[in-house]
Design an enzyme around this catalytic site. Structure first.
Site, PDB file in Angstrom:
ATOM      1  CG  HIS A   1      -7.838   3.586   1.135  1.00 30.38           C
ATOM      2  ND1 HIS A   1      -8.101   2.639   2.103  1.00 30.38           N
ATOM      3  CD2 HIS A   1      -8.925   4.383   1.108  1.00 30.38           C
ATOM      4  CE1 HIS A   1      -9.301   2.859   2.626  1.00 30.38           C
ATOM      5  NE2 HIS A   1      -9.819   3.917   2.037  1.00 30.38           N
TER       6      HIS A   1
ATOM      7  CD  GLU B   1      -6.937  -0.307   0.925  1.00 29.35           C
ATOM      8  OE1 GLU B   1      -6.844  -1.541   0.978  1.00 29.35           O
ATOM      9  OE2 GLU B   1      -6.444   0.447   1.780  1.00 29.35           O
TER      10      GLU B   1
ATOM     11  CB  THR C   1      -6.381   4.398   8.999  1.00 33.85           C
ATOM     12  OG1 THR C   1      -6.135   3.231   8.201  1.00 33.85           O
ATOM     13  CG2 THR C   1      -6.468   3.992  10.465  1.00 33.85           C
TER      14      THR C   1
ATOM     15  CG  HIS D   1       1.689   3.059   9.432  1.00 40.22           C
ATOM     16  ND1 HIS D   1       1.612   4.419   9.230  1.00 40.22           N
ATOM     17  CD2 HIS D   1       2.310   2.887  10.615  1.00 40.22           C
ATOM     18  CE1 HIS D   1       2.154   5.039  10.255  1.00 40.22           C
ATOM     19  NE2 HIS D   1       2.591   4.135  11.118  1.00 40.22           N
TER      20      HIS D   1
ATOM     21  CG  HIS E   1      -5.886  -1.738   9.167  1.00 42.37           C
ATOM     22  ND1 HIS E   1      -5.296  -0.975  10.157  1.00 42.37           N
ATOM     23  CD2 HIS E   1      -6.536  -0.862   8.362  1.00 42.37           C
ATOM     24  CE1 HIS E   1      -5.609   0.284   9.962  1.00 42.37           C
ATOM     25  NE2 HIS E   1      -6.343   0.404   8.870  1.00 42.37           N
ATOM     26  CG  ASP E   2      -2.799  -1.665  12.631  1.00 42.38           C
ATOM     27  OD1 ASP E   2      -2.013  -0.735  12.841  1.00 42.38           O
ATOM     28  OD2 ASP E   2      -4.032  -1.498  12.514  1.00 42.38           O
TER      29      ASP E   2
ATOM     30  CG  ASN F   1      -1.803   1.163   1.353  1.00 44.33           C
ATOM     31  OD1 ASN F   1      -1.396   2.290   1.081  1.00 44.33           O
ATOM     32  ND2 ASN F   1      -3.032   0.946   1.788  1.00 44.33           N
TER      33      ASN F   1
ATOM     34  NE  ARG G   1       9.226  20.733   2.497  1.00 45.97           N
ATOM     35  CZ  ARG G   1      10.542  20.982   2.476  1.00 45.97           C
ATOM     36  NH1 ARG G   1      11.188  21.073   1.338  1.00 45.97           N
ATOM     37  NH2 ARG G   1      11.187  21.113   3.590  1.00 45.97           N
TER      38      ARG G   1
HETATM   39  N1  PXP Z   1      -6.551  -2.749   4.223  1.00 41.80           N
HETATM   40  C1  PXP Z   1      -7.369  -1.672   4.269  1.00 41.80           C
HETATM   41  C2  PXP Z   1      -8.793  -1.846   3.885  1.00 41.80           C
HETATM   42  C3  PXP Z   1      -6.877  -0.419   4.648  1.00 41.80           C
HETATM   43  O1  PXP Z   1      -7.697   0.643   4.691  1.00 41.80           O
HETATM   44  C4  PXP Z   1      -5.518  -0.282   4.982  1.00 41.80           C
HETATM   45  C5  PXP Z   1      -4.977   1.063   5.370  1.00 41.80           C
HETATM   46  O2  PXP Z   1      -5.157   1.961   4.334  1.00 41.80           O
HETATM   47  C6  PXP Z   1      -4.708  -1.427   4.911  1.00 41.80           C
HETATM   48  C7  PXP Z   1      -5.257  -2.645   4.546  1.00 41.80           C
HETATM   49  C8  PXP Z   1      -3.257  -1.377   5.233  1.00 41.80           C
HETATM   50  O3  PXP Z   1      -3.075  -1.097   6.590  1.00 41.80           O
HETATM   51  P1  PXP Z   1      -1.656  -0.675   7.145  1.00 41.80           P
HETATM   52  O4  PXP Z   1      -1.325   0.664   6.547  1.00 41.80           O
HETATM   53  O5  PXP Z   1      -1.827  -0.635   8.621  1.00 41.80           O
HETATM   54  O6  PXP Z   1      -0.683  -1.735   6.701  1.00 41.80           O
END
Ligand code: PXP
Length: 236
Positions: free
Chosen positions: A44, A71, A101, A213, A189-190, A8, A19
């Site tokens: 996203h 997404e 997020t 992230h 996510h995470d 991502n 900037r």
């Molecule tokens: N999946 C979805 C649906 C998300 O919204 C995000 C964050 O934009 C991610 C995965 C990735 O999460 P992370 O940035 O914590 O790896």
């Protein structure tokens, strides 16, 4: 291929936007991620375009050679973008316009008819559709009724839990139920270098993880190429 790593790159756009010029260049970073081994690129676009802009998605559509995953919340503008770009996959996320997020999966019971209509529109254009869900059996069963091909399991609860063995139990059950209903399973996510190996080992049917992230944070220390290789090792 077993589980694909989709990087991502929203954080790259965030850095660029700080900037107002074109450094780092989002298209170049996507190309480099692929060269370094990423098997997909995820973006996203949010309504206020504070990270990835709609124009970025158009630019990326022409250069991503692996799988482009877009997404986001399926507003009409988002759907129009997806139909124009025709990415490999669209992941439907119920995030509010001002959400920092994504912070929850879909309520697939409450939004059943909306989701079904959106999935139908995307599928008729040949786009694979994935619905972002919590590891909740009822939500997954109703996602399957929307005719999507995949779900993406929202992994924050697993990632933030102090006991991974305890935290993963509902995800195992959710992945098994999804598979038995004919759905393929993504996750995101995470996820990071610490929690990803156990998640992947315990849920071997995973098709894709999308990670932003933590991966970009790791790249500050290890470099993008090494970091992508480290994440790929977690998925072996
Ligand atoms: N999946 C979805 C649906 C998300 O919204 C995000 C964050 O934009 C991610 C995965 C990735 O999460 P992370 O940035 O914590 O790896």
């Amino acid at each position: 291929m077993s589980c694909r790593l989709s990087v991502n790159i929203n954080k790259i756009a965030t850095l660029r936007n700080a900037r107002g010029h074109d450094l780092p260049n989002v298209v170049q970073v996507a190309r480099d991620c692929e060269t370094f081994g990423a098997q997909g690129i995820t973006v996203h676009p949010r309504p206020d375009e504070r990270h990835i802009r709609y124009q970025d998605v158009l630019d990326l559509a022409g250069i991503v050679t692996t799988e482009l995953n877009i997404e986001g919340y399926p507003s009409q503008r988002f759907i129009d973008l997806a139909l124009l770009v025709k990415p490999t996959q669209v992941t439907l996320v119920p995030d509010k316009p001002d959400a920092i997020t994504s912070d929850a999966g879909w309520n697939t019971v409450k939004h059943a008819s909306f989701l079904k209509e959106v999935v139908q529109t995307l599928n008729s254009s040949g786009i694979r559709t994935s619905i972002f869900t919590d590891p909740d059996l009822q939500m997954i069963e109703h996602a399957a009724l929307c005719d999507c091909q995949r779900i993406e399991l929202y992994t924050e609860k697993y990632a933030r839990h102090s006991n991974p063995v305890q935290a993963i139990a509902p995800y195992v059950e959710a992945a098994c139920r999804a598979t038995s209903l004919g759905l393929e399973v993504n996750a995101g996510h995470d996820l990071n270098l610490i929690n990803l190996p156990y998640f992947h080992r315990t849920i071997p049917c995973l098709k894709e993880v999308s990670i932003g992230h933590a991966l970009i944070c790791d790249a500050l220390y290890y470099g993008l190429q090494n970091t992508i290789q480290l994440y790929l090792k977690c998925l072996q």
